[in-house]
Motif scaffolding. Structure first.
Motif, PDB file in Angstrom:
ATOM      1  N   ILE A   1       3.801   1.554  -1.294  1.00  0.00           N
ATOM      2  CA  ILE A   1       4.347   1.704  -2.643  1.00  0.00           C
ATOM      3  C   ILE A   1       3.327   2.378  -3.552  1.00  0.00           C
ATOM      4  N   THR A   2       2.071   1.923  -3.451  1.00  0.00           N
ATOM      5  CA  THR A   2       1.044   2.487  -4.323  1.00  0.00           C
ATOM      6  C   THR A   2       0.851   3.976  -4.084  1.00  0.00           C
ATOM      7  N   LEU A   3       1.053   4.414  -2.837  1.00  0.00           N
ATOM      8  CA  LEU A   3       0.809   5.832  -2.551  1.00  0.00           C
ATOM      9  C   LEU A   3       2.063   6.692  -2.638  1.00  0.00           C
ATOM     10  N   THR A   4       3.186   6.135  -3.079  1.00  0.00           N
ATOM     11  CA  THR A   4       4.404   6.945  -3.196  1.00  0.00           C
ATOM     12  C   THR A   4       4.678   7.293  -4.647  1.00  0.00           C
ATOM     13  N   PRO A   5       5.593   8.250  -4.886  1.00  0.00           N
ATOM     14  CA  PRO A   5       5.713   8.843  -6.225  1.00  0.00           C
ATOM     15  C   PRO A   5       5.870   7.841  -7.367  1.00  0.00           C
ATOM     16  N   GLY A   6       4.906   7.872  -8.280  1.00  0.00           N
ATOM     17  CA  GLY A   6       5.061   7.172  -9.545  1.00  0.00           C
ATOM     18  C   GLY A   6       5.064   5.663  -9.516  1.00  0.00           C
ATOM     19  N   THR A   7       4.600   5.028  -8.434  1.00  0.00           N
ATOM     20  CA  THR A   7       4.646   3.564  -8.405  1.00  0.00           C
ATOM     21  C   THR A   7       3.300   2.984  -7.977  1.00  0.00           C
ATOM     22  N   ILE A   8       2.919   1.848  -8.598  1.00  0.00           N
ATOM     23  CA  ILE A   8       1.709   1.111  -8.195  1.00  0.00           C
ATOM     24  C   ILE A   8       2.058  -0.370  -8.119  1.00  0.00           C
ATOM     25  N   THR A   9       1.649  -1.025  -7.048  1.00  0.00           N
ATOM     26  CA  THR A   9       1.866  -2.465  -6.951  1.00  0.00           C
ATOM     27  C   THR A   9       0.871  -3.174  -7.856  1.00  0.00           C
TER      28      THR A   9
ATOM     29  N   ASN B   1       0.823  -1.209   0.000  1.00  0.00           N
ATOM     30  CA  ASN B   1       0.000   0.000   0.000  1.00  0.00           C
ATOM     31  C   ASN B   1       0.853   1.254   0.000  1.00  0.00           C
TER      32      ASN B   1
ATOM     33  N   HIS C   1       4.355  -1.139 -11.160  1.00  0.00           N
ATOM     34  CA  HIS C   1       4.303  -0.253 -12.330  1.00  0.00           C
ATOM     35  C   HIS C   1       4.930   1.066 -11.943  1.00  0.00           C
TER      36      HIS C   1
END
Lengths: 128, 165
Positions: free
Chosen positions: B117-125, B115, B136
């Motif tokens: 990772i998903t909310l940090t700059p430019g990345t989605i799990t 989670n 991504h």
């Protein structure tokens, strides 16, 4: 005074929500639209709810609880959508071009299908 | 033991949510909320909780606060980053999906990491398989697993290890 601060917080939140929708229109493919759709809406909602909480201090506790729910559920839902998109990528490619410089997940899946036993597969990290 | 701890934490969270949503000044709400929260955390009707992985030592509590601070900073940075990319006339992106490997072993730790990772700059799990996460990344700068891990989760992993290894 509280009214003014709260109003500015809510205004900041709505600016981020506006940027999210601009991003939806400008980004070239599904995943990148999701990037704007996840992050900007999270901070946008947080600012908006906290702004409301500042305007009406008796609501602040409830608003912070809502912020907690948004922060916990927003990434989970976007992860689910991204995962579904990747599983359906063959169909998505027919609709529009997906821009990916590198796709480690597809490579890993191809390697796993070639191997006789699919050992990797327990991605059950989504229980809270 | 771990199960009991998970249920206890769930009870406290549910009770807290109940009291915030209703009126904490009334004694009725304390009694009714206590009964409902107790039933919801004790009865085996509800899914098992991973909250038992949480450590509750003073050091872990400080770790939680430190993690929260880092997380909020990353969330704001990530929004400014997205805003910059959206408004930039050339749309500076170079997206791709990279693999990273985490040291965290508990389901709760991995959930929080994914989670974050998903909310940090430019990345989605996009997908998790065991200890490997597929991310991504809107602007791929490292393709190697080790280097990508360091660039994306280095900070979070260190903080999360303190309270839910």
């Amino acid at each position: 005074m509280n009214e003014t601060i709260g109003a500015f917080l809510a205004l900041g939140g709505s600016i981020f929500l506006l940027l999210a929708s601009v991003g939806m229109l400008r980004m070239p493919d599904y995943y990148n639209r999701m990037q704007t759709g996840t992050k900007a809406t999270t901070l946008g909602s947080i600012l908006f709810l906290v702004g409301l909480g500042v305007m009406r201090p008796e609501w602040l506790g409830k608003m912070l609880l809502l912020v907690g729910f948004v922060v916990l559920t927003n990434p989970v839902s976007s992860h689910a959508l991204a995962r579904a998109a990747h599983n359906a990528r063959a169909k998505l490619d027919k609709v529009g071009k997906t821009v990916l410089a590198v796709d480690a997940l597809a490579d890993a899946e191809d390697a796993a299908t070639d191997a006789p036993a699919r050992a990797a597969g327990n991605g059950e990290a989504e229980h809270a | 033991m771990k199960d009991l701890k998970g249920r206890a934490i769930r009870f406290v969270l549910l009770y807290g949510a109940w009291l915030v949503l209703t009126d904490p000044g009334k004694r009725d709400e304390w009694i009714a909320g206590g009964i409902v929260a107790l039933l919801a955390s004790v009865l085996p009707l509800f899914p098992k909780t991973a909250l038992g992985d949480l450590k509750l030592s003073p050091k872990a509590l400080f770790g939680m606060i430190a993690y929260f601070a880092v997380f909020m900073k990353a969330l704001v940075m990530s929004n400014l980053d997205v805003a910059f990319r959206v408004l930039h006339p050339k749309l500076p992106i170079n997206p791709g999906i990279v693999a990273i490997r985490t040291r965290l072993a508990t389901p709760l730790g991995r959930l929080l990491l994914a989670n974050s990772i998903t909310l940090t700059p430019g990345t989605i799990t996009v997908e998790t398989k065991g200890d490997t996460f597929f991310i991504h990344w809107i602007n791929v700068s490292e393709r190697d697993v080790e280097a990508a891990t360091k660039a994306i989760v280095g900070e979070f992993e260190k903080r999360l290890e303190v309270f839910c290894g």
